[in-house]
Design an enzyme around this catalytic site. Structure first.
Site, PDB file in Angstrom:
ATOM      1  N   ASN A 203      29.546  36.071  36.594  1.00  0.00           N
ATOM      2  CA  ASN A 203      31.004  35.932  36.661  1.00  0.00           C
ATOM      3  C   ASN A 203      31.476  35.063  35.501  1.00  0.00           C
ATOM      4  OD1 ASN A 203      33.747  35.653  38.143  1.00  0.00           O
ATOM      5  ND2 ASN A 203      33.102  33.516  37.847  1.00  0.00           N
ATOM      6  N   GLU A 204      32.503  35.530  34.819  1.00  0.00           N
ATOM      7  CA  GLU A 204      33.079  34.764  33.699  1.00  0.00           C
ATOM      8  C   GLU A 204      31.946  34.130  32.881  1.00  0.00           C
ATOM      9  OE1 GLU A 204      36.359  32.253  34.956  1.00  0.00           O
ATOM     10  OE2 GLU A 204      37.557  34.011  35.448  1.00  0.00           O
ATOM     11  N   GLU A 323      39.709  39.783  39.496  1.00  0.00           N
ATOM     12  CA  GLU A 323      40.458  38.567  39.841  1.00  0.00           C
ATOM     13  C   GLU A 323      41.828  38.699  39.198  1.00  0.00           C
ATOM     14  OE1 GLU A 323      38.661  34.691  39.232  1.00  0.00           O
ATOM     15  OE2 GLU A 323      36.669  35.496  39.696  1.00  0.00           O
TER      16      GLU A 323
END
Ligand code: AHR
Length: 521
Positions: A203-204, A323
């Site tokens: 993630n990210e 997101e």
């Protein structure tokens, strides 16, 4: 990111100024004309575009969704019944879990086995809050089944080796009599394997997921997916800062090894340094928020798609906006009670959600999933809880209104609308006063969503029609109206109906409103 709250005096002044910009001001309506084409403008709107994100963060899981089987708050195997009922009403096509930033610090082994023996950790990204691991794989996947949803497991690529993710998937999905991991799952109470349709690889990764260069991440992604041996969609973590080179490098170097790439887009109208509270804003911050949803998100998605199209002209790789939403300063006192990123929601959040859906509806050839951040008690939540109390935010009602769009075929819309303008000169914000989206549902009926972005003037929207339009509308007495625990809700949808005359319908929307209507007898 540093968080500075305005003083009470500044807050009061901002609030006084913002209340001037309420829809109560009588004004001449803007006139818009809408026409809807009959041939679909793209493939269907995947139900997963109305997806959710559940992170171990603040009271998103503990307190919000989960209270534990021993709680006096009515629950089903620990999951609170009131929240389950609210979520079942709108339907939850997919849930991403357990993070976010949390995912790259999460060891799945911490969350299995007898709860009393699970290790206690600190939630490093979210205030060093205690993480009891009471909710782990079995509990989360029970929630997925309770809601009739689908699991999108966010795997750790930042701090665990590929073997850990590969073993987690085997633990959850293997039916083999020869797998010790499947046997362990059975011993832990689950005989049947679970179905895991989506697995995220990090993630990210450019940020909290390891501060990696995209070149390095692309190599790691290729390495991690090699060991997965899964029918699940393999989701690569993409851009979240508007850096096209992240998409470029990942698609060029790892595009063959992914089924989807993610995009994160938060709407922060006043900027990250001093975001401001959800309920305290003036017309400028209203306009800037809507501008980000109409122009900023559209541009971010369209630019990403253009890069993907160059590398993947057959559109094999999907884009998941996993997101998105408004990010405000937390409500006062929230962090002290471990309710990190707990914020209220107003009509501003509602319109941002509606306009984001219109962006996703325009890009169905590539956008196959979107997950609002987040489901309960965190950021642009749909549900807020306070002990045993629950409220539904305006964003919840927008999800509810837009239900007919799930699985529907998007239809082209042509909208002749005046501008809504805030401010003068080079810093003026200009937007269409009215926005629309249309789709044909699986039952053949046409659904029309209309948003009046103008906070001061009603909108009259005229469209050709021979059958009545029926639906619901969300509107409130002020832009800042929000629902509060223990009070009669200030923002709830109401019915709206219009009959054709001379082959046309004219619908009147109050200022700052969202309506979803269905054509038919
Ligand atoms: O949604 C909150 C955080 O925002 C997530 O953990 C992270 O992925 C993003 O920066």
């Amino acid at each position: 990111m540093p968080k500075r709250l305005p003083t009470a005096a500044v807050r009061a002044a901002v609030l006084a100024a913002s209340l001037l910009a309420t829809p109560a001001v009588a004004a001449e309506p803007v006139q818009a004309r809408l026409s809807i084409g009959s041939e679909p403008s793209g493939p269907r709107i995947e139900p997963e575009v109305y997806g959710h994100f559940v992170e171990h963060l603040g009271q998103g899981v503990y307190g919000g969704l989960w209270v534990g089987p021993e709680s006096p708050i009515p629950n089903t195997r620990g999951w609170r019944n009131d929240v389950l009922a609210a979520l079942r009403h709108i339907g939850v096509p997919v849930m991403r879990w357990p993070g976010g930033c949390f995912a790259d610090d999460y060891d799945w082994r911490d969350g299995i086995g007898p709860p009393a023996q699970r290790p206690r950790r600190l939630n490093k990204f979210w205030g060093m809050a205690p993480e009891p691991n009471r909710v782990g794989t079995h509990e989360f996947l029970d929630l997925v089944e309770l809601l009739g949803s689908q699991a999108y497991i966010a795997g750790n690529m930042g701090s665990l080796p590929p073997r850990a993710l590969s073993q987690w998937l085997e633990y959850m999905t293997s039916d083999s009599p020869h797998s010790s991991l499947a046997a362990e799952r059975r011993r832990n109470g689950r005989a049947k394997p679970w179905r895991i349709p989506f697995v995220g690889i990090g993630n990210e990764s450019w940020g909290c997921g390891g501060h990696m260069r995209p070149e390095y991440q692309a190599d790691l992604h290729r390495q991690y997916v090699t060991w997965l041996h899964t029918p699940a969609k393999r989701v690569a973590s993409g851009d979240g800062e508007g850096r096209d080179e992240v998409t470029e490098v990942l698609m060029a170097r790892a595009g063959q090894h992914m089924d989807a790439l993610t995009l994160h887009h938060y709407t922060v109208p006043a900027g990250w340094q001093k975001k401001g509270r959800a309920t305290e804003f003036d017309e400028r911050l209203w306009a800037l928020a809507l501008h980000d949803a109409v122009v900023g998100l559209e541009d971010h998605v369209a630019r990403t798609i253009r890069i993907m199209d160059r590398h993947d002209p057959d559109r094999r790789v999907a884009l998941y906006v996993d997101e998105w939403g408004m990010w405000h300063d937390p409500e006062p006192g929230a962090e002290a009670r471990n309710a990190h990123l707990y914020q209220q929601g107003t009509m501003r959040d509602a319109l941002v959600a509606a306009l984001a859906f219109h962006v996703f509806h325009r890009h169905t050839a590539r956008v196959k999933m979107a997950n609002i951040a987040q489901m309960v008690n965190v950021l642009q939540a749909l549900v807020l809880t306070d002990g045993p109390r629950l409220l539904l935010t305006p964003t919840y009602h927008v999800f509810d209104l837009y239900r007919p769009f799930r699985g529907a075929l998007p239809l082209p819309v042509v909208l002749d609308t005046p501008e809504y303008r805030e401010g003068e000169g080079p810093s003026a914000v200009t937007l269409p006063a009215v926005a629309a989206s249309a789709a044909r549902g699986e039952d053949g009926r046409v659904h029309i969503a209309l948003v009046n972005l103008d906070p001061r003037r009603p909108a009259q929207v005229t469209l050709p029609a021979t059958a009545p339009l029926r639906g619901r509308m969300l509107h409130a007495a002020t832009l800042q109206a929000h629902n509060r625990h223990g009070e009669t809700p200030a923002v709830t949808p109401r019915s709206l109906e219009a009959a054709p005359r001379d082959g046309r319908i004219t619908l009147t929307l109050p200022p700052a409103a969202v309506a979803v209507m269905t054509a038919g007898p």
